[in-house]
Structure formats: structure tokens, C-alpha cells
Design a protein around this motif. Structure first.
Motif, PDB file in Angstrom:
ATOM      1  N   GLU A 184       0.734   4.468  -3.050  1.00  0.00           N
ATOM      2  CA  GLU A 184       0.623   4.869  -2.441  1.00  0.00           C
ATOM      3  C   GLU A 184       1.357   6.124  -3.174  1.00  0.00           C
ATOM      4  OE1 GLU A 184      -1.290   8.373  -1.135  1.00  0.00           O
ATOM      5  OE2 GLU A 184      -2.503   6.272  -1.616  1.00  0.00           O
TER       6      GLU A 184
ATOM      7  N   CYS B 175       4.639   9.209   3.303  1.00  0.00           N
ATOM      8  CA  CYS B 175       2.914   8.334   2.720  1.00  0.00           C
ATOM      9  C   CYS B 175       3.080   7.401   4.309  1.00  0.00           C
ATOM     10  CB  CYS B 175       3.187   7.419   1.657  1.00  0.00           C
ATOM     11  SG  CYS B 175       3.879   8.428  -0.145  1.00  0.00           S
TER      12      CYS B 175
ATOM     13  N   GLU C  38       0.930   9.516   6.601  1.00  0.00           N
ATOM     14  CA  GLU C  38      -0.711   9.563   6.614  1.00  0.00           C
ATOM     15  C   GLU C  38      -1.499   8.374   6.000  1.00  0.00           C
ATOM     16  OE1 GLU C  38      -0.416  11.502   2.324  1.00  0.00           O
ATOM     17  OE2 GLU C  38       0.603  13.361   3.945  1.00  0.00           O
ATOM     18  N   LEU C  39      -0.690   7.522   5.843  1.00  0.00           N
ATOM     19  CA  LEU C  39      -1.686   6.027   5.265  1.00  0.00           C
ATOM     20  C   LEU C  39      -2.406   5.198   7.044  1.00  0.00           C
ATOM     21  CD1 LEU C  39       0.420   3.913   2.934  1.00  0.00           C
ATOM     22  CD2 LEU C  39      -2.282   5.523   2.829  1.00  0.00           C
TER      23      LEU C  39
ATOM     24  N   SER D 177       0.710  -0.935   0.203  1.00  0.00           N
ATOM     25  CA  SER D 177       0.284   0.153   0.549  1.00  0.00           C
ATOM     26  C   SER D 177       0.510   1.271   0.042  1.00  0.00           C
ATOM     27  CB  SER D 177      -1.300   0.568   0.986  1.00  0.00           C
ATOM     28  OG  SER D 177      -0.064  -0.299   2.264  1.00  0.00           O
ATOM     29  N   VAL D 178       2.298   1.195   0.383  1.00  0.00           N
ATOM     30  CA  VAL D 178       2.850   2.021   0.655  1.00  0.00           C
ATOM     31  C   VAL D 178       3.641   2.602  -1.314  1.00  0.00           C
ATOM     32  CG1 VAL D 178       5.088   3.112   1.321  1.00  0.00           C
ATOM     33  CG2 VAL D 178       3.430   2.159   3.249  1.00  0.00           C
TER      34      VAL D 178
END
Length: 118
Positions: free
Chosen positions: A8, A112, A115-116, A4-5
Motif C-alpha cells: 500500500e 496506511c 486505513e487498511l 499488504s502495508v
């Protein structure tokens, strides 16, 4: 987590690139507009000069000194507005280029991740 990182980071990089392309396209069209506006200023000045020299109405289509000044002022204002927009776009393009060059590395990855996690 890790995927996911990475996704993103990829998404943000694509957004910066697309924003940069859009800004450059807008700047190119504004440069064309500025050229047209410069021609309009030159025409307005020539019309004012023709009026001042007493040429026939058909050459300048201006009825008074006040109207002549308004024609030139309006054309110059349009040129100034277009030049200001180009200046703003130049700043935006420079900012996006800076973001794009700073986008690689651990700092962006950390941003990132933070923020995630929110």
C-alpha cells in the motif's frame, strides 16, 4: 499484514509520483499556451492601435471602437485564465512535492495501517 502495508505504501508513493509528473507536464503545456496568449494580446493591441491611427481596414479588420475593445479584452481574459491555471498547477505541484517528501517514515505507515484496518 506487513506485506499488504508495504504494498500500500509503494502504491501510494507511485500514485504521488505519477500525479506529480502529470501536473508538471500540464504546467509545461500551459506555459506554452501562456506564451501564445501573450502574443495574441500583443497582436490585439497592435490591431487596436492600427484602428485608432486610421490605417486601412486590411491592417486591423476592426469596424468600431467597441469591437476593438472587445478584441483586446477577450485576448487579455484568455491570458488571465491561462495564468490562473498555471498558478493552480504550481500550488498542486508544490503540494505533491510536499507529500512526496513527507511520504517516508512511520507516520505514513501508521496511516496506511489504520486505513487498511477499516
Amino acid at each position: 499484514g506487513q506485506r499488504s502495508v508495504t504494498d500500500e505504501i509503494t502504491r501510494r508513493a507511485k500514485n504521488i509520483t505519477s500525479d506529480l509528473k502529470a501536473a508538471q507536464k500540464d504546467r509545461k503545456s500551459m506555459l506554452k499556451s501562456r506564451s501564445i496568449d501573450q502574443d495574441a494580446v500583443n497582436v490585439a493591441r497592435r490591431r487596436m492601435k492600427d484602428f485608432s491611427c486610421g490605417k486601412p481596414f486590411a491592417f486591423h479588420r476592426i469596424e468600431s471602437d467597441h469591437q476593438a475593445q472587445d478584441v483586446v479584452r477577450s485576448a487579455e481574459k484568455q491570458l488571465a485564465d491561462t495564468s490562473e491555471k498555471i498558478s493552480c498547477l504550481d500550488k498542486e505541484i508544490q503540494s505533491l512535492k510536499t507529500k512526496r517528501t513527507k511520504f517516508d517514515g512511520k507516520k505514513v505507515r501508521d496511516i496506511c495501517i489504520a486505513e487498511l484496518k477499516k
